[in-house]
Design a protein around this motif. Structure first.
Motif, short mmCIF file in Angstrom:
data_model
loop_
_atom_site.label_atom_id
_atom_site.label_comp_id
_atom_site.label_asym_id
_atom_site.label_seq_id
_atom_site.Cartn_x
_atom_site.Cartn_y
_atom_site.Cartn_z
N ASN A 41 -16.35 -3.18 9.19
CA ASN A 41 -17.36 -2.56 8.35
C ASN A 41 -17.08 -2.82 6.88
N PHE A 54 -11.31 -1.25 5.09
CA PHE A 54 -10.76 -0.06 5.74
C PHE A 54 -9.75 -0.46 6.80
N SER A 69 0.83 -1.20 0.00
CA SER A 69 0.00 0.00 0.00
C SER A 69 0.87 1.25 0.00
N TRP A 81 -6.86 1.89 9.67
CA TRP A 81 -6.43 3.20 10.14
C TRP A 81 -4.93 3.27 10.07
N ASP A 82 -4.42 4.40 9.62
CA ASP A 82 -2.97 4.52 9.61
C ASP A 82 -2.50 4.91 11.01
N ASN A 83 -1.19 5.06 11.15
CA ASN A 83 -0.63 5.28 12.49
C ASN A 83 -1.08 6.58 13.12
N LEU A 84 -1.61 7.49 12.31
CA LEU A 84 -2.05 8.77 12.86
C LEU A 84 -3.56 8.84 12.96
N GLY A 85 -4.20 7.73 12.78
CA GLY A 85 -5.65 7.70 12.95
C GLY A 85 -6.44 8.08 11.71
N ASN A 86 -5.75 8.22 10.57
CA ASN A 86 -6.47 8.54 9.33
C ASN A 86 -6.99 7.26 8.68
N GLU A 87 -8.14 7.39 8.09
CA GLU A 87 -8.75 6.24 7.44
C GLU A 87 -8.05 5.92 6.12
N VAL A 88 -7.81 4.66 5.90
CA VAL A 88 -7.28 4.19 4.62
C VAL A 88 -8.32 3.25 4.03
N GLN A 89 -8.71 3.53 2.79
CA GLN A 89 -9.79 2.76 2.17
C GLN A 89 -9.24 1.99 0.96
N PHE A 90 -9.62 0.74 0.88
CA PHE A 90 -9.21 -0.10 -0.23
C PHE A 90 -10.45 -0.55 -1.00
N ASP A 108 -7.80 0.08 -5.48
CA ASP A 108 -7.69 1.54 -5.34
C ASP A 108 -7.54 1.88 -3.87
N THR A 115 -7.29 4.71 -1.09
CA THR A 115 -7.55 6.11 -0.77
C THR A 115 -7.00 6.38 0.62
N ASP A 163 0.32 4.07 1.37
CA ASP A 163 0.25 4.93 2.56
C ASP A 163 1.33 4.58 3.57
N ASN A 164 1.77 3.35 3.60
CA ASN A 164 2.82 3.00 4.55
C ASN A 164 3.99 2.28 3.89
#
Lengths: 257, 418
Positions: free
Chosen positions: A187, A228, A138, A230-239, B26, B28, A140-141
């Motif tokens: 979810n 879904f 991913s 969460w990243d290390n800072l609490g932001n949502e990551v969606q796949f 994808d 996000t 994001d990380n």
């Protein structure tokens, strides 16, 4: 992996060249206490002994005191010289457990019920639980992430067994639909799709009502969904994924009748 | 026959080569892009500016005569509140990078990127930067040009990935490491959408990340508990890795109550320079302001799907903290979305965000009973006035409002809109 495949191939080759089928199907198998096995058709029987015609067309008499077990076999079997046999008619049921050989984790557990149409063809239906994990990197990380989808498949099963060997090679195929199993703890939205799984395998003759088998197959399962984390800072990551999960499976199984 | 086995062999070989998934994924996510700058220029920014519009409010502090309202990452609005019915802006105090500040006796302790600064407000017309402890929260992180990392731009992006993507070498290289180091050490953005209470003598807010006890200042970042000594000049005494998700700190006598996303931790500060963990109370993942009062502590747990505090717990807990090592829950009250809280007299006010405000009768501190619920007031934090028990301030997303309290009824006196 290559060793495994080479071994399986060698087994197929051995099965084809070494174990010949008995030409005259015997009707009865007599297991002696000393381990001897007599195959033939019973022509006479009294309290002391049994007379039967064996494959050489000789008639032999067997003392009942030394018999451990008699199996009066049905007509629709393929018998082999050591008393092990395959069924060619009637209903059968089977259990299979499979493990994925690719980097993506896959496990399949199947229950199959079917019928032998003749010595070569069998059909049935099957279900079970299939679990697929897709590993990817991913952005994001910059690290490994995974999406796991579990399915409750329902499929039609067909099998073609071209050769009547003691270790019978077969080709089979499963075609059906994998329904997603939703997780109560997340979810994530999961959708299922087509399941197509052709394979090759070996089924081993036995003297009992069950037979072991081993196979290699290619499972192709459609999976669409959203997950879904969460990243290390609490932001949502969606796949959002649309995948054909494509896995080579090594399976072992047991078939009853 | 051999042809059959050749086919079988080919089939096996083909299967072996088909082990990769097909399709797309994808992703996000919130992408961070580093911002570099000249830190010395930032440090030399003039302290005082003319009053400005409140654009992105942060922390709020209420004093007898003035209000401080943080402007996220820029500074602090100084407002004359000697007449609560007519608050008047005085100055804008430039504190670049600031998100968190704490006030004791007209002295403001505030973060400014890597630094901790001390601002003297004795003369409201002329605030003075009395001390700056450089690199209080960590060493400067610089790029190849010698510029200092002073933050990140965050943007929501979508990238399409192939499954079975080969492992890439650290695409952002060092920057990714910076991302974590920087944000672990420094005070992170608040997990609440609007303002929260600051401090005032005897009436501190419940969601501070800075606290002062005697001459010691305690600051929690995301993962560190920093201890500073203030003998006129600030001095870093200790910086301890404690937990990963610290949210709040609240001093009570010789104890520090630290709220994390999964627990309420209690530290003894009998030795002011060496906080010692004494006990904790675990709960589900949640944002959890804590408000101790004697032998009890009030703890609000707030979660929500796809929020900064994911989970499924929204509750007000009453804890018996008589035995500091073994806090014991004595009451749990289901809430809608509890944020900050404040005990004023015998009433506990709990902000429920968009769900309004709940007022509990706390005559018996160990057994709260709901007295009133008002959904017309958007309340994220409740701030008591330091001296007036008939006045409370309520922070919402649209502004800071001052209410006169008569019994359990609230009547609006004035508002500072954002």
């Amino acid at each position: 992996m290559r060793i495994l495949l080479s071994t399986l191939f060698a087994l197929c080759l051995c099965a084809g060249q070494t174990f010949a089928q008995v030409k005259m199907p015997p009707k009865t198998i007599i297991f002696y206490q000393d381990g001897s096995v007599f195959l033939g058709e019973i022509i006479d029987e009294n309290s002391q002994e049994i007379s039967l015609i064996i494959s050489t067309l000789d008639t032999i008499r067997v003392n009942k005191n030394f018999i451990r077990r008699i199996r009066r076999t049905p007509k629709d079997i393929i018998m082999h010289t050591n008393g092990k046999y395959h069924y060619t008619k009637g209903m059968f049921g089977g259990l299979e457990y499979g493990y994925g050989l690719s980097a993506n984790y896959t496990v399949q557990f199947d229950v199959i019920a079917g019928i032998h149409l003749d010595s070569k063809y069998a059909v049935g239906i099957g279900t079970g639980i299939h679990s697929y994990t897709s590993v990817f990197q991913s952005p994001d990380n910059n690290n490994f992430n995974w999406i796991t989808n579990n399915f409750f498949p329902l499929y039609a099963y067909g099998r073609y067994t071209p050769w009547n060997k003691r270790w019978r090679p077969y080709f089979d195929v499963k075609v059906g639909y994998g329904s997603p199993i939703q997780s109560w703890w997340d979810n994530n939205d999961r959708k299922g799709g087509l399941l197509f799984q052709p394979g090759v395998g070996l089924k081993f003759a036995s003297r009992n009502n069950f037979r072991f088998k081993i196979s290699l197959s290619q499972a192709v399962q459609r999976a669409v969904g959203t997950s879904f984390r969460w990243d290390n800072l609490g932001n949502e990551v969606q796949f959002d994924y649309r995948l054909w999960q494509n896995r080579t499976m090594l399976k072992i199984g047991i078939e009853f009748r | 026959m051999r042809q059959h086995f050749l086919l079988l062999f080919l089939a096996v070989a083909i299967l072996q080569s088909c082990t990769k998934d097909l399709g797309t994924i994808d992703v996000t996510y919130t992408k961070a892009t580093a911002i570099y700058g000249d830190l010395e220029t930032v440090r030399n920014t003039p302290l005082i500016d003319a009053p400005k519009e409140i654009d992105n409010p942060g922390k709020i502090f209420v004093s007898n005569d003035f209000l401080l309202i943080g402007e996220e990452e820029k500074g602090i609005h100084l407002i004359d509140n000697s007449d609560p019915e007519n608050p008047t802006p005085i100055h804008f105090i430039n504190v670049p990078g600031n998100r968190e500040f704490y006030v004791v006796n007209n002295t403001v302790y505030a973060e400014s990127y890597y630094d901790l600064v001390k601002i003297d407000l004795t003369n409201l017309q002329q605030p003075v930067l009395s001390n700056r402890l450089r690199n209080a929260f960590g060493e400067e992180i610089k790029n190849d040009k010698g510029e200092t990392l002073i933050g990140f731009n965050f943007e929501r992006v979508t990238e399409s990935m192939k499954p079975n993507h080969p492992v890439r070498q650290q695409r952002w290289g060092q920057q990714e490491t910076y991302y974590y180091d920087y944000l672990q050490n420094l005070i992170p953005p608040s997990a609440v959408p609007a303002s929260f209470a600051g401090s005032s003598g005897g009436a501190i807010g419940s969601v501070n990340r800075i606290a002062k006890v005697d001459n010691y200042v305690y600051v929690v970042s995301r993962s560190k508990l920093n201890t500073f000594k203030d003998n006129g000049a600030l001095e870093l005494i200790a910086s301890d890795d404690v937990f990963q998700t610290m949210e709040t700190i609240f001093p009570d006598g010789d104890r520090l109550f630290i709220g994390t996303r999964n627990s309420m931790e209690i530290f003894s500060i009998e030795n002011r320079e060496q906080p010692q963990q004494m006990g904790n109370f675990f709960h589900g993942t949640a944002c959890d302001p804590v408000y101790p009062d004697g032998d009890v502590a009030y703890l609000t747990l707030r979660t929500g799907d796809f929020s900064d505090c994911p989970g499924d717990v929204n509750a007000l807990h009453v804890l018996d903290v008589t035995d500091i090592q073994f806090p014991n829950q004595i009451q749990e009250i289901t809430m809608a979305s509890p944020y900050g809280l404040s005990l004023i007299g015998d009433r506990l006010y709990v902000g429920e965000g968009r769900n309004g405000i709940k007022i509990f009768d706390a005559t018996d501190r160990r057994n709260l009973t709901l007295e009133k619920s008002d959904e017309s007031v958007e309340a994220y934090d409740i701030i008591r006035h330091p001296n007036r028990t008939d006045l409370i301030l309520i922070a919402g997303t649209d502004g800071l409002k001052q209410y006169k309290v008569e019994g359990g009824d609230l009547s609006l006196m004035s508002q500072l809109l954002y």
